[in-house]
Scaffold this motif. Structure first.
Motif, PDB file in Angstrom:
ATOM      1  N   LEU A 400       0.819  -1.214   0.000  1.00 61.99           N
ATOM      2  CA  LEU A 400       0.000   0.000   0.000  1.00 61.99           C
ATOM      3  C   LEU A 400       0.850   1.261   0.000  1.00 61.99           C
ATOM      4  O   LEU A 400       0.524   2.246  -0.671  1.00 61.99           O
ATOM      5  CB  LEU A 400      -0.934  -0.010   1.220  1.00 61.99           C
ATOM      6  N   SER A 401       1.947   1.231   0.733  1.00 67.90           N
ATOM      7  CA  SER A 401       2.797   2.425   0.797  1.00 67.90           C
ATOM      8  C   SER A 401       3.537   2.688  -0.505  1.00 67.90           C
ATOM      9  O   SER A 401       3.916   3.829  -0.797  1.00 67.90           O
ATOM     10  CB  SER A 401       3.798   2.283   1.953  1.00 67.90           C
ATOM     11  N   ASN A 402       3.754   1.641  -1.304  1.00 68.61           N
ATOM     12  CA  ASN A 402       4.485   1.810  -2.561  1.00 68.61           C
ATOM     13  C   ASN A 402       3.590   2.243  -3.718  1.00 68.61           C
ATOM     14  O   ASN A 402       4.095   2.631  -4.780  1.00 68.61           O
ATOM     15  CB  ASN A 402       5.200   0.512  -2.940  1.00 68.61           C
ATOM     16  N   SER A 433      -8.218  -3.072  -0.784  1.00 73.47           N
ATOM     17  CA  SER A 433      -7.392  -1.944  -0.352  1.00 73.47           C
ATOM     18  C   SER A 433      -6.424  -1.510  -1.451  1.00 73.47           C
ATOM     19  O   SER A 433      -6.211  -0.312  -1.675  1.00 73.47           O
ATOM     20  CB  SER A 433      -6.618  -2.326   0.914  1.00 73.47           C
ATOM     21  N   VAL A 434      -5.823  -2.477  -2.142  1.00 77.29           N
ATOM     22  CA  VAL A 434      -4.909  -2.150  -3.236  1.00 77.29           C
ATOM     23  C   VAL A 434      -5.664  -1.456  -4.373  1.00 77.29           C
ATOM     24  O   VAL A 434      -5.181  -0.471  -4.959  1.00 77.29           O
ATOM     25  CB  VAL A 434      -4.202  -3.422  -3.735  1.00 77.29           C
ATOM     26  N   THR A 435      -6.868  -1.944  -4.695  1.00 78.37           N
ATOM     27  CA  THR A 435      -7.668  -1.313  -5.749  1.00 78.37           C
ATOM     28  C   THR A 435      -8.019   0.121  -5.388  1.00 78.37           C
ATOM     29  O   THR A 435      -7.912   1.032  -6.218  1.00 78.37           O
ATOM     30  CB  THR A 435      -8.950  -2.121  -5.993  1.00 78.37           C
ATOM     31  N   GLN A 436      -8.430   0.337  -4.138  1.00 81.31           N
ATOM     32  CA  GLN A 436      -8.766   1.688  -3.704  1.00 81.31           C
ATOM     33  C   GLN A 436      -7.542   2.604  -3.726  1.00 81.31           C
ATOM     34  O   GLN A 436      -7.644   3.787  -4.061  1.00 81.31           O
ATOM     35  CB  GLN A 436      -9.368   1.642  -2.294  1.00 81.31           C
ATOM     36  N   GLY A 437      -6.373   2.047  -3.383  1.00 80.87           N
ATOM     37  CA  GLY A 437      -5.152   2.840  -3.441  1.00 80.87           C
ATOM     38  C   GLY A 437      -4.817   3.277  -4.860  1.00 80.87           C
ATOM     39  O   GLY A 437      -4.398   4.423  -5.092  1.00 80.87           O
ATOM     40  N   LEU A 438      -5.016   2.364  -5.835  1.00 76.49           N
ATOM     41  CA  LEU A 438      -4.763   2.724  -7.235  1.00 76.49           C
ATOM     42  C   LEU A 438      -5.764   3.760  -7.729  1.00 76.49           C
ATOM     43  O   LEU A 438      -5.408   4.681  -8.475  1.00 76.49           O
ATOM     44  CB  LEU A 438      -4.825   1.463  -8.104  1.00 76.49           C
ATOM     45  N   LYS A 443      -6.960   9.638  -9.214  1.00 76.77           N
ATOM     46  CA  LYS A 443      -7.656  10.913  -9.025  1.00 76.77           C
ATOM     47  C   LYS A 443      -6.672  12.073  -8.885  1.00 76.77           C
ATOM     48  O   LYS A 443      -6.979  13.203  -9.286  1.00 76.77           O
ATOM     49  CB  LYS A 443      -8.559  10.836  -7.795  1.00 76.77           C
ATOM     50  N   THR A 444      -5.513  11.803  -8.317  1.00 78.38           N
ATOM     51  CA  THR A 444      -4.521  12.871  -8.114  1.00 78.38           C
ATOM     52  C   THR A 444      -3.607  13.037  -9.316  1.00 78.38           C
ATOM     53  O   THR A 444      -3.087  14.137  -9.544  1.00 78.38           O
ATOM     54  CB  THR A 444      -3.676  12.566  -6.870  1.00 78.38           C
ATOM     55  N   GLU A 445      -3.387  11.969 -10.093  1.00 82.42           N
ATOM     56  CA  GLU A 445      -2.532  12.019 -11.276  1.00 82.42           C
ATOM     57  C   GLU A 445      -3.384  11.701 -12.500  1.00 82.42           C
ATOM     58  O   GLU A 445      -3.803  10.557 -12.697  1.00 82.42           O
ATOM     59  CB  GLU A 445      -1.368  11.038 -11.164  1.00 82.42           C
ATOM     60  N   SER A 446      -3.630  12.687 -13.318  1.00 82.04           N
ATOM     61  CA  SER A 446      -4.535  12.513 -14.453  1.00 82.04           C
ATOM     62  C   SER A 446      -3.986  11.542 -15.500  1.00 82.04           C
ATOM     63  O   SER A 446      -4.755  10.861 -16.180  1.00 82.04           O
ATOM     64  CB  SER A 446      -4.809  13.871 -15.113  1.00 82.04           C
ATOM     65  N   ARG A 447      -2.668  11.460 -15.630  1.00 80.34           N
ATOM     66  CA  ARG A 447      -2.077  10.572 -16.638  1.00 80.34           C
ATOM     67  C   ARG A 447      -1.878   9.146 -16.132  1.00 80.34           C
ATOM     68  O   ARG A 447      -1.505   8.271 -16.908  1.00 80.34           O
ATOM     69  CB  ARG A 447      -0.735  11.137 -17.097  1.00 80.34           C
ATOM     70  N   PHE A 448      -2.084   8.914 -14.868  1.00 79.11           N
ATOM     71  CA  PHE A 448      -1.874   7.581 -14.294  1.00 79.11           C
ATOM     72  C   PHE A 448      -3.175   6.792 -14.404  1.00 79.11           C
ATOM     73  O   PHE A 448      -4.221   7.197 -13.888  1.00 79.11           O
ATOM     74  CB  PHE A 448      -1.461   7.710 -12.826  1.00 79.11           C
ATOM     75  N   ASP A 470     -15.531   3.687  -5.999  1.00 79.57           N
ATOM     76  CA  ASP A 470     -14.957   4.687  -6.898  1.00 79.57           C
ATOM     77  C   ASP A 470     -14.384   4.095  -8.177  1.00 79.57           C
ATOM     78  O   ASP A 470     -14.045   4.850  -9.101  1.00 79.57           O
ATOM     79  CB  ASP A 470     -13.863   5.475  -6.171  1.00 79.57           C
ATOM     80  N   LEU A 471     -14.243   2.782  -8.249  1.00 79.70           N
ATOM     81  CA  LEU A 471     -13.606   2.175  -9.420  1.00 79.70           C
ATOM     82  C   LEU A 471     -14.455   2.389 -10.672  1.00 79.70           C
ATOM     83  O   LEU A 471     -13.951   2.829 -11.709  1.00 79.70           O
ATOM     84  CB  LEU A 471     -13.372   0.685  -9.171  1.00 79.70           C
ATOM     85  N   MET A 472     -15.752   2.070 -10.607  1.00 77.86           N
ATOM     86  CA  MET A 472     -16.597   2.222 -11.787  1.00 77.86           C
ATOM     87  C   MET A 472     -16.793   3.694 -12.138  1.00 77.86           C
ATOM     88  O   MET A 472     -16.917   4.040 -13.325  1.00 77.86           O
ATOM     89  CB  MET A 472     -17.942   1.536 -11.558  1.00 77.86           C
ATOM     90  N   THR A 473     -16.816   4.563 -11.135  1.00 74.52           N
ATOM     91  CA  THR A 473     -16.896   5.999 -11.414  1.00 74.52           C
ATOM     92  C   THR A 473     -15.678   6.473 -12.189  1.00 74.52           C
ATOM     93  O   THR A 473     -15.780   7.272 -13.133  1.00 74.52           O
ATOM     94  CB  THR A 473     -17.033   6.780 -10.104  1.00 74.52           C
ATOM     95  N   LEU A 474     -14.501   5.982 -11.811  1.00 73.52           N
ATOM     96  CA  LEU A 474     -13.270   6.326 -12.529  1.00 73.52           C
ATOM     97  C   LEU A 474     -13.306   5.802 -13.960  1.00 73.52           C
ATOM     98  O   LEU A 474     -12.903   6.501 -14.900  1.00 73.52           O
ATOM     99  CB  LEU A 474     -12.069   5.759 -11.772  1.00 73.52           C
ATOM    100  N   CYS A 475     -13.778   4.576 -14.138  1.00 75.69           N
ATOM    101  CA  CYS A 475     -13.854   4.002 -15.488  1.00 75.69           C
ATOM    102  C   CYS A 475     -14.825   4.781 -16.366  1.00 75.69           C
ATOM    103  O   CYS A 475     -14.603   4.916 -17.580  1.00 75.69           O
ATOM    104  CB  CYS A 475     -14.279   2.538 -15.393  1.00 75.69           C
TER     105      CYS A 475
END
Length: 719
Positions: A400-402, A433-438, A443-448, A470-475
């Motif tokens: 998670l920290s990485n 947790s990993v999915t939410q972290g990604l 949300k903070t990096e538009s190109r990521f 938030d995953l489907m909202t992002l998609c």
């Protein structure tokens, strides 16, 4: 819902007398295994005979028996690759024969150097032999050198009590369980790894005995279910990922189901991802009882009581249960519908709606607790694994920290470490947790945007909408239609608002984006045909003359006197091309087959634009025409799109936009077509009702007694 259907007797069992009859009464059957065709099974008794049965006809197709004094010691199986049968008698003698081998003594025989426990055969894989010492050999390698040395895998005094084979891709996977009183051990074996992985099972805290095991395999995880004499059914998740064979891990066992009463004997078998069957004695009525349970909602679906002894044995093949009952082998058909709360409250299911949803430890997810609540005191096993190092304990937090700093090119390798983590008991929490972290980093990096990692996490089967909303909202923001389609296929708890948002995107997304999207169109291509240029049904109807209007009222539509097939062909002369492209149709199908509730979906459908409504309604009409052409209730393909789902969505669209469609000039030809077709269907079914009434009257006619002559003539007057 799951239910037991009709039952019938396949064959008699206790045909012999004396020693053989007593042996069968004590041991039951060796096994009931699938044969070459879906409707055939191999029945191996506890004595000397193997019989091939045609189940639907309830008749034997062949029977073979060993000599007097010999005894079959493991169930016979069918080799799907060579078309031969394999069985072992007297612990070490291997027999291989075919259907046309009438004389069993002349069949191929090989004497092995060690005792055999079980022969396993799977469609699409080579059969393999499990020896009593825990070693495994493929059949062809064993036949080439029958006297080869067989190693011992299990420890002294360990006895194999249960085994089950699965097929993962093209490779077989074997689970077998050993008992060394009072300890139990689970072994996993895959051909890709030379050594078996051993796991220890913790004992029951209430002192109850283990009665039976069952297991399923999904997403490289084996789900083991255990039936105890106390009536508890517990389960444990076993990872098939490679790990150190020298380190023995202790499985985490969680409660799954509580039966109404304890039992001295019992059988357990998995029917579906959400349903299991148990066969246990009922002490109050002194009868054995077969029950089908829904493990997702922990409810009893159906049950049946038996008046005679059943030997508490269960097998299942091709949606049929096989139960030795008294002096016969009983066959019970059963049905298992997809199980999800959305389908119970509303309409619609898809192929993954029956996936069992794991119980989430919400305290661990929110960080309030690091360990799940213990249901029993901790026990030190015989070979306890060494204490986890600080590095292993921090592996989850390290991943998670990485996430915020790892380059996007290295994100897939970081996600791969999730399945190699030691925290297998919290795998679902780790994945979410990993999915939410990604998602947070996106949300903070538009190109990521690590699309491949999102797809891998979704396909693991550990995610749901509620775990990462938030995953489907992002998609939706990224217009990632491929990931959205996977979410709709895997998630059973997608809200109706998000489902409607996906529908609007699928209807409006550019064809250029669709052409660059990886998508499986093979299934929908069998019934979605696009003409160049496409001709929607409304375009064809625009050429019809408008009805004559007098004084503001139109005359009633002239109805044909006949409502036979010719009239239906007149209204639907020929199905035209699909109003949408093949790729867009695949996306729309994923929405149409998703679970929903009418009450919650209808308000969101009112926000769909009128142009999109016409396209969707035209596509629904096209699908209904395809069903009418083939006279089928389900369209082909993996989506299993049914007529009921098509009509439900058509009714919802008309309810949500009826006023707009009536006033919209472009929609009138389509509405006129639908009106005529519905009118024709109503007349057609009206005639069917008349025929049904006539047939019912025939059943009520009291027939006059026949004469005593050789024949009699009877005249039945219908009118």
């Amino acid at each position: 819902m799951a239910a037991l259907c009709e039952e019938f007797t396949l064959c008699g069992l206790l045909s012999g007398t004396g020693v053989r009859r007593q042996q069968q009464q004590q041991d039951g059957l060796q096994g009931v295994e699938e044969a070459a065709e879906r409707d055939t099974v191999l029945v191996t008794d506890s004595g000397r005979t193997v019989t091939l049965y045609k189940v639907s006809d309830q008749r034997p197709l062949g029977s073979w028996a060993v000599r007097q004094g010999q005894r079959i010691t493991c169930p016979a199986v069918y080799n799907h690759g060579s078309g031969e049968y394999v069985v072992v008698h007297d612990e070490k003698v291997l027999r291989v024969w075919k259907d046309d081998d009438a004389n069993f003594d002349k069949a191929f025989k090989a004497t092995l150097s060690a005792d055999v426990c079980r022969v396993h055969s799977l469609p699409g894989a080579e059969p393999f032999i499990l020896f009593r010492g825990g070693a495994l050999r493929f059949l062809d390698a064993l036949l080439a050198d029958p006297q080869q040395e067989i190693e011992t895998v299990v420890t002294e005094d360990e006895k194999i009590t249960w085994s089950r084979a699965f097929l993962e891709g093209e490779q077989p996977v074997l689970l077998f369980i050993t008992e060394k009183h009072p300890d139990w051990f689970v072994y996993t074996w895959r051909p890709a790894f030379s050594a078996c992985q051993r796991w220890s099972l913790p004992p029951a805290t209430d002192g109850s005995r283990v009665l039976d095991f069952s297991a399923t395999l999904k997403n490289k995880m084996a789900s083991l279910m255990i039936l105890f004499s106390s009536g508890h059914v517990r389960h444990s998740e076993i990872s098939l990922a490679p790990c150190d064979p020298e380190v023995e891990a202790e499985l985490v066992v969680s409660p799954l189901l509580q039966l109404p009463e304890p039992a001295d004997a019992g059988a357990l078998i998995v029917l579906d991802d959400s349903y299991i069957a148990t066969l246990t004695p009922c002490a109050a009525q002194q009868r054995d009882r077969l029950c089908i349970w829904n493990t997702t909602f922990q409810t009893l679906q159906d049950n049946k009581e038996f008046t005679q002894k059943t030997w508490t044995q269960l097998w299942t093949h091709d949606s049929k249960l096989y139960i030795p009952h008294g002096t016969s082998l009983l066959v019970l058909r059963y049905t298992c519908e997809p199980s999800c709360l959305a389908s119970a409250l509303g309409k619609g299911t898809h192929k993954s709606a029956g996936d069992a949803v794991s119980i989430v430890n919400w305290e661990a997810l929110t960080g309030k607790s690091e360990q799940p609540k213990a249901t029993a005191p901790r026990r030190t096993p015989r070979r306890r694994r060494p204490p986890a190092s600080s590095e292993e304990k921090s592996s989850f937090m390290e991943i998670l920290s990485n996430i915020p700093t790892t380059p996007e090119s290295q994100i897939p390798s970081l996600v791969q470490r999730v399945w190699m983590s030691e925290e297998l008991a919290h795998l679902q929490t780790t994945v979410s947790s990993v999915t939410q972290g990604l998602v947070t980093r996106c949300k903070t990096e538009s190109r990521f945007y690590p699309q491949s990692s999102f797809i891998k996490l979704i396909e693991s089967g550990m995610l749901s909408y509620s775990l990462c909303p938030d995953l489907m909202t992002l998609c939706l923001e990224k217009q990632d239609v491929h990931t959205l389609q996977l979410c709709l296929e895997q998630f059973v708890d997608v809200p109706e608002g998000v489902l409607c948002a996906c529908l609007k995107m699928f209807l409006t997304v550019d064809e250029e984006i669709l052409s660059n999207t990886v998508m499986d169109t093979k299934s929908a291509a069998s019934y979605v045909h696009v003409n160049e240029p496409p001709n929607p049904p409304e375009e064809a109807m625009e050429q019809e003359p408008a009805p004559v209007v007098q004084n503001g009222f139109s005359s009633p539509v002239v109805e044909e006197d006949s409502c036979d097939v010719q009239m239906l062909d007149k209204i639907m002369p020929e199905t035209q091309g699909s109003p949408v492209s093949l790729r867009r149709a695949v996306l729309l199908n994923s929405v149409l087959t998703s679970p929903f509730s009418e009450t919650f979906l209808l308000p969101h459908l009112k926000d769909v634009a009128s142009e999109q409504v016409i396209i969707l309604l035209s596509y629904l009409y096209y699908l209904y025409q395809k069903c009418s052409e083939n006279v089928t209730l389900n369209l082909p393909g993996q989506e299993r799109l049914s007529v009921t789902q098509i009509l439900d969505w058509m009714n919802l669209i008309l309810d949500a936009h009826f006023t707009v469609l009536v006033l919209l000039p472009k929609a009138k030809p389509l509405l006129r077509t639908l009106q005529k077709f519905v009118r024709a269907q109503m007349k057609f079914f009206s005639e069917l009702n008349k025929i049904e009434g006539s047939l019912s009257e025939l059943q009520n006619v009291q027939r006059r007694p026949r004469s005593h002559g050789r024949y009699a003539i009877e005249v039945l007057e219908l009118y």
